[in-house]
Design a protein around this motif. Structure first.
Motif, PDB file in Angstrom:
ATOM      1  N   ALA A 141       4.580  -2.874   0.776  1.00 43.77           N
ATOM      2  CA  ALA A 141       3.511  -2.308   1.684  1.00 43.77           C
ATOM      3  C   ALA A 141       2.374  -2.590   0.994  1.00 43.77           C
ATOM      4  N   ARG A 142       2.276  -2.183  -0.185  1.00 45.99           N
ATOM      5  CA  ARG A 142       0.892  -2.291  -0.676  1.00 45.99           C
ATOM      6  C   ARG A 142       0.473  -3.603  -1.053  1.00 45.99           C
ATOM      7  N   MET A 143       1.331  -4.636  -1.267  1.00 43.08           N
ATOM      8  CA  MET A 143       0.664  -5.893  -1.455  1.00 43.08           C
ATOM      9  C   MET A 143       0.372  -6.489   0.018  1.00 43.08           C
ATOM     10  N   ALA A 144       1.099  -6.252   1.089  1.00 38.53           N
ATOM     11  CA  ALA A 144       0.895  -6.619   2.456  1.00 38.53           C
ATOM     12  C   ALA A 144      -0.479  -6.006   2.785  1.00 38.53           C
ATOM     13  N   HIS A 145      -0.716  -4.904   2.501  1.00 40.20           N
ATOM     14  CA  HIS A 145      -1.895  -4.130   2.645  1.00 40.20           C
ATOM     15  C   HIS A 145      -3.168  -5.057   2.313  1.00 40.20           C
ATOM     16  N   CYS A 146      -3.151  -5.131   0.922  1.00 39.44           N
ATOM     17  CA  CYS A 146      -4.199  -5.999   0.308  1.00 39.44           C
ATOM     18  C   CYS A 146      -4.481  -7.115   0.723  1.00 39.44           C
ATOM     19  N   TRP A 147      -3.382  -7.845   1.209  1.00 36.46           N
ATOM     20  CA  TRP A 147      -3.595  -9.443   1.969  1.00 36.46           C
ATOM     21  C   TRP A 147      -4.273  -9.042   3.079  1.00 36.46           C
ATOM     22  N   ARG A 148      -4.076  -8.149   3.843  1.00 36.48           N
ATOM     23  CA  ARG A 148      -4.509  -7.838   4.909  1.00 36.48           C
ATOM     24  C   ARG A 148      -5.953  -7.355   4.951  1.00 36.48           C
ATOM     25  N   MET A 149      -6.343  -6.807   3.948  1.00 32.15           N
ATOM     26  CA  MET A 149      -7.685  -6.123   3.754  1.00 32.15           C
ATOM     27  C   MET A 149      -8.568  -7.522   3.298  1.00 32.15           C
ATOM     28  N   MET A 150      -7.885  -8.328   2.386  1.00 31.08           N
ATOM     29  CA  MET A 150      -8.566  -9.412   2.028  1.00 31.08           C
ATOM     30  C   MET A 150      -8.986 -10.461   3.342  1.00 31.08           C
ATOM     31  N   ASP A 151      -7.966 -10.475   4.027  1.00 30.90           N
ATOM     32  CA  ASP A 151      -8.167 -11.598   5.353  1.00 30.90           C
ATOM     33  C   ASP A 151      -9.114 -10.900   6.140  1.00 30.90           C
ATOM     34  N   ALA A 152      -9.146  -9.909   6.282  1.00 30.04           N
ATOM     35  CA  ALA A 152     -10.354  -9.452   7.222  1.00 30.04           C
ATOM     36  C   ALA A 152     -11.698  -9.375   6.859  1.00 30.04           C
ATOM     37  N   GLN A 153     -11.906  -9.848   5.232  1.00 27.93           N
ATOM     38  CA  GLN A 153     -13.151  -9.720   4.816  1.00 27.93           C
ATOM     39  C   GLN A 153     -13.500 -11.380   4.679  1.00 27.93           C
ATOM     40  N   VAL A 154     -12.811 -12.082   4.522  1.00 25.57           N
ATOM     41  CA  VAL A 154     -13.136 -13.566   4.311  1.00 25.57           C
ATOM     42  C   VAL A 154     -13.339 -14.407   5.539  1.00 25.57           C
ATOM     43  N   SER A 155     -14.184 -15.249   5.310  1.00 25.88           N
ATOM     44  CA  SER A 155     -14.523 -16.208   6.907  1.00 25.88           C
ATOM     45  C   SER A 155     -14.187 -17.553   6.123  1.00 25.88           C
TER      46      SER A 155
END
Length: 218
Positions: A141-155
Motif C-alpha cells: 500500500a505504501r509503495m502504491a501510494h508513493c507511485w501515485r504521489m509521484m505521478d501526480a507531480q510529474v508532467s
C-alpha cells in the motif's frame, strides 16, 4: 586499455537498470551473477560472495574501470549518466530539469526501492509469523501510494522529464516491476505508465529486458 565496468547483480534486481544504462552508453561491462539471498540461512556462498564486494550484502555493486567500487543503485545511475554527458541520460547541472531529476531519483530509491528489501524477507521485521502478511500488505500500500504521489507531480512528455530518455526512466521501469507489481503501478501512475511502456519497447533494450527483466506479465 581501460578495464570494463563490472556489475555485481542478478536477473530481475537493481542491477538491471545499471546494465541498461551501460548498454545505452556503449560501455563494455561484465556481469558477475551474485544472489545475496541464496542459502543465507545456511551461510551460503551467495551472501558471502556479495559481502566481499559490499558488506551490506546487497546488489547492485559496480566496479569502475579505475577499480573504484560504487554501491547504491541511484548513485550508480547518476554517476554513469553524468560522466557521459553526450549521451543525455541525465540533465546537466545547468539544466532547469536537474533539481527534479535528483529529487525523483532519490525519491524512488528512498521511498519505494527501500521497501523492497523488507518485502523480500518480512521476517526481518516480523516478531511473529502472523505479522508477515500485515507487513506485505502495508508495504504494498505504501509503495502504491508513493507511485501515485509521484505521478501526480510529474508532467511527462515521451519520458518522465520530457523529451529525453534518462536513467530515471530506466530506474522506474525496473522498480515498477516489483511488488505490488506492474498492474498496480499502471493503476496508480497512469502518466508514468505510458513512459514505462515506451521504455519497454525500446529496440536497443529488447534483448536485455527479455534476458534480465522480462516486462510482460508483471
Amino acid at each position: 586499455m581501460d578495464k570494463p565496468y563490472v556489475v555485481y547483480g542478478q536477473k530481475g534486481t537493481g542491477s538491471v537498470p545499471v546494465e541498461a544504462a551501460l548498454l545505452l552508453l556503449g560501455e563494455p561491462y561484465e556481469v558477475v551473477e551474485r544472489a545475496p539471498w541464496e542459502d543465507q540461512e545456511a551461510g551460503g556462498l551467495g551472501a558471502e560472495a556479495v559481502a566481499r564486494v559490499n558488506p551490506l550484502q546487497q546488489v547492485p555493486a559496480l566496479v569502475l574501470p579505475n577499480g573504484e567500487l560504487m554501491t547504491e543503485s541511484a548513485a550508480i545511475l547518476i554517476h554513469l549518466a553524468d560522466s557521459h554527458p553526450a549521451a543525455r541520460l541525465s540533465p546537466t547541472l545547468d539544466d532547469p530539469r536537474r533539481p527534479a531529476f535528483l529529487r525523483w531519483m532519490t525519491y524512488v530509491s528512498a521511498q519505494i526501492y527501500a521497501l523492497v528489501r523488507v518485502r523480500d524477507d518480512p521476517s526481518r521485521l516480523a516478531a511473529e509469523e502472523a505479522h508477515k502478511a500485515v507487513i506485505l500488505e502495508r508495504t504494498a500500500a505504501r509503495m502504491a501510494h508513493c507511485w501515485r504521489m509521484m505521478d501526480a507531480q510529474v508532467s511527462p512528455g515521451p519520458y518522465i522529464l520530457g523529451d529525453d530518455l534518462s536513467v530515471l526512466d530506466l530506474y522506474v521501469t525496473v522498480v515498477s516491476c516489483w511488488g505490488p507489481r506492474r498492474a498496480r503501478f499502471y493503476q496508480e501512475a497512469p502518466k508514468m505508465a505510458e513512459v514505462v511502456r515506451r521504455v519497454g519497447r525500446d529496440p536497443r533494450l529488447d534483448r536485455l529486458w527479455a534476458e534480465r527483466c522480462p516486462l510482460e506479465g508483471v
